[in-house]
Design a protein around this motif. Sequence first.
Motif, mmCIF file in Angstrom:
data_model
loop_
_atom_site.group_PDB
_atom_site.id
_atom_site.type_symbol
_atom_site.label_atom_id
_atom_site.label_comp_id
_atom_site.label_asym_id
_atom_site.label_seq_id
_atom_site.Cartn_x
_atom_site.Cartn_y
_atom_site.Cartn_z
ATOM 1 N N ALA A 14 0.833 -1.208 0.000
ATOM 2 C CA ALA A 14 0.000 0.000 0.000
ATOM 3 C C ALA A 14 0.863 1.251 0.000
ATOM 4 O O ALA A 14 0.586 2.213 -0.737
ATOM 5 N N TRP A 15 1.919 1.262 0.809
ATOM 6 C CA TRP A 15 2.799 2.431 0.838
ATOM 7 C C TRP A 15 3.562 2.587 -0.473
ATOM 8 O O TRP A 15 3.729 3.710 -0.981
ATOM 9 N N ALA A 16 4.032 1.492 -1.034
ATOM 10 C CA ALA A 16 4.757 1.574 -2.310
ATOM 11 C C ALA A 16 3.852 2.092 -3.420
ATOM 12 O O ALA A 16 4.275 2.889 -4.273
ATOM 13 N N ARG A 17 2.597 1.636 -3.430
ATOM 14 C CA ARG A 17 1.653 2.122 -4.447
ATOM 15 C C ARG A 17 1.359 3.605 -4.283
ATOM 16 O O ARG A 17 1.022 4.294 -5.254
ATOM 17 N N ALA A 18 1.484 4.102 -3.046
ATOM 18 C CA ALA A 18 1.251 5.525 -2.781
ATOM 19 C C ALA A 18 2.507 6.361 -3.019
ATOM 20 O O ALA A 18 2.509 7.566 -2.773
ATOM 21 N N GLY A 19 3.571 5.721 -3.506
ATOM 22 C CA GLY A 19 4.798 6.445 -3.813
ATOM 23 C C GLY A 19 5.706 6.684 -2.625
ATOM 24 O O GLY A 19 6.579 7.553 -2.672
ATOM 25 N N GLU A 20 5.528 5.915 -1.544
ATOM 26 C CA GLU A 20 6.325 6.096 -0.332
ATOM 27 C C GLU A 20 7.599 5.252 -0.391
ATOM 28 O O GLU A 20 7.580 4.104 -0.831
ATOM 29 N N THR A 21 8.705 5.833 0.110
ATOM 30 C CA THR A 21 9.888 5.030 0.389
ATOM 31 C C THR A 21 9.642 4.279 1.691
ATOM 32 O O THR A 21 9.079 4.827 2.642
ATOM 33 N N LEU A 22 10.061 3.024 1.745
ATOM 34 C CA LEU A 22 9.812 2.237 2.950
ATOM 35 C C LEU A 22 11.055 1.440 3.313
ATOM 36 O O LEU A 22 11.935 1.196 2.482
ATOM 37 N N LEU A 101 20.150 -9.937 18.835
ATOM 38 C CA LEU A 101 19.228 -9.918 17.700
ATOM 39 C C LEU A 101 19.919 -9.218 16.540
ATOM 40 O O LEU A 101 20.394 -8.086 16.695
ATOM 41 N N GLU A 102 19.994 -9.882 15.384
ATOM 42 C CA GLU A 102 20.569 -9.252 14.197
ATOM 43 C C GLU A 102 19.468 -9.014 13.175
ATOM 44 O O GLU A 102 18.650 -9.901 12.904
ATOM 45 N N VAL A 103 19.440 -7.803 12.638
ATOM 46 C CA VAL A 103 18.349 -7.371 11.762
ATOM 47 C C VAL A 103 18.914 -6.898 10.429
ATOM 48 O O VAL A 103 19.920 -6.170 10.393
ATOM 49 N N LEU A 104 18.264 -7.299 9.343
ATOM 50 C CA LEU A 104 18.551 -6.792 8.009
ATOM 51 C C LEU A 104 17.593 -5.656 7.712
ATOM 52 O O LEU A 104 16.377 -5.812 7.844
ATOM 53 N N VAL A 105 18.124 -4.500 7.325
ATOM 54 C CA VAL A 105 17.305 -3.326 7.012
ATOM 55 C C VAL A 105 17.473 -3.011 5.532
ATOM 56 O O VAL A 105 18.573 -2.703 5.074
ATOM 57 N N GLU A 106 16.375 -3.093 4.774
ATOM 58 C CA GLU A 106 16.402 -2.795 3.345
ATOM 59 C C GLU A 106 15.619 -1.518 3.076
ATOM 60 O O GLU A 106 14.480 -1.373 3.519
ATOM 61 N N ARG A 107 16.222 -0.607 2.338
ATOM 62 C CA ARG A 107 15.550 0.621 1.912
ATOM 63 C C ARG A 107 14.971 0.386 0.524
ATOM 64 O O ARG A 107 15.712 0.131 -0.429
ATOM 65 N N LEU A 108 13.647 0.416 0.409
ATOM 66 C CA LEU A 108 12.973 0.120 -0.848
ATOM 67 C C LEU A 108 12.328 1.379 -1.404
ATOM 68 O O LEU A 108 11.419 1.956 -0.798
ATOM 69 N N GLU A 109 12.819 1.806 -2.558
ATOM 70 C CA GLU A 109 12.262 2.983 -3.229
ATOM 71 C C GLU A 109 10.992 2.585 -3.976
ATOM 72 O O GLU A 109 10.891 1.468 -4.502
ATOM 73 N N PRO A 110 10.003 3.478 -4.049
ATOM 74 C CA PRO A 110 8.803 3.152 -4.831
ATOM 75 C C PRO A 110 9.143 3.039 -6.307
ATOM 76 O O PRO A 110 10.057 3.705 -6.796
ATOM 77 N N GLY A 111 8.444 2.188 -7.000
ATOM 78 C CA GLY A 111 8.689 2.004 -8.424
ATOM 79 C C GLY A 111 8.274 0.619 -8.855
ATOM 80 O O GLY A 111 7.915 -0.232 -8.027
ATOM 81 N N PRO A 112 8.323 0.346 -10.152
ATOM 82 C CA PRO A 112 7.854 -0.949 -10.676
ATOM 83 C C PRO A 112 8.567 -2.151 -10.075
ATOM 84 O O PRO A 112 7.937 -3.175 -9.793
#
Length: 331
Positions: A14-22, A101-112
Amino acid sequence: MQYLDLTVIRQALAWARAGETLWLCTVLSTFGSSPREPGAWLVARRDGEHVGSLSGGCVEEDFLDRLAEGAFEAPVQRVRYGEAEEALNGPRVTLPCGGILEVLVERLEPGPATLAHLAALERALTGQRPRIRQVDLASGALTLEDDSGLGDRVVWPPAGDEAAGTVRLRVGPVARLVLAGMSPVAEACAEFAQRLGFEVMLCDPRAEALDGLTVPGVERVVNLPSAFIAGGGCHAATAVVALTHDPRIDDLAMIEAVRTEAFYIGVMGSRKTSAARAERLRRSGGLTEAELARIQMPIGLGLGSKTPAEIALAVMADIVRVRRGQGRDAL
């Protein structure tokens, strides 16, 4: 639980479709006490809106504070919380439980590309096609591959492997338990399975038998289990167990279950009863030796169980063993 994972991915979509970086966070590993297992997800926006969880709250609070301060601009980062936290990125939190606790953090830009990837994850969680997402830990590049759905949710390549520098994250449908027929053992299995995060369906053609079920949240299916299974009631993340001692229910369920992708198929009975059932299934059901080999009979781990609750414990322990990709000889 995977129900929460589905909520996370749908919010991310929903956030990606709204053009949000997540930012998509995945628990990579835990040491000591931890409320979430490896593979658990959290998704967040820069403003602090988030869905999912990584711990009991302290890790989320630190991550969201740092995100608001402008951290995590790289496509991918690994962050460690707890003992020796200075080893990776220096978060400010020591876990109260004393774990790591080890966490992977991915920055996902909106787009196809992001939309297509998240949509594929949603299909994996809701459909019948488990996938593995491979993440390049240097660039954040993503690939998806078909998978069996069985085994650990986080898979690291062995030392020296050409895939070193990547991590493989298993994504599949919510685990399902189909109980063929109502019985005291089936009811106990339903309760254990729900605690383990399974979607539970209890099938019995006798409506009055299902009226006695006291476990809330179990889907009651008034139908022959064999008909439910033949009608598409199983996917690759399904366990089918028959626990009634009634061959009219148990045998027919087994005949249909071996025609599905169910990862676990089992039926209750002594070794003598199981040998007689195997002969019936071979002779009357037309099952091949390969199909018979898929059926756990006698069902469950050999714990010396006597009571319905003890038998259910042995059954669910065996299901978890197979789902986690562990051989009996590894126990």
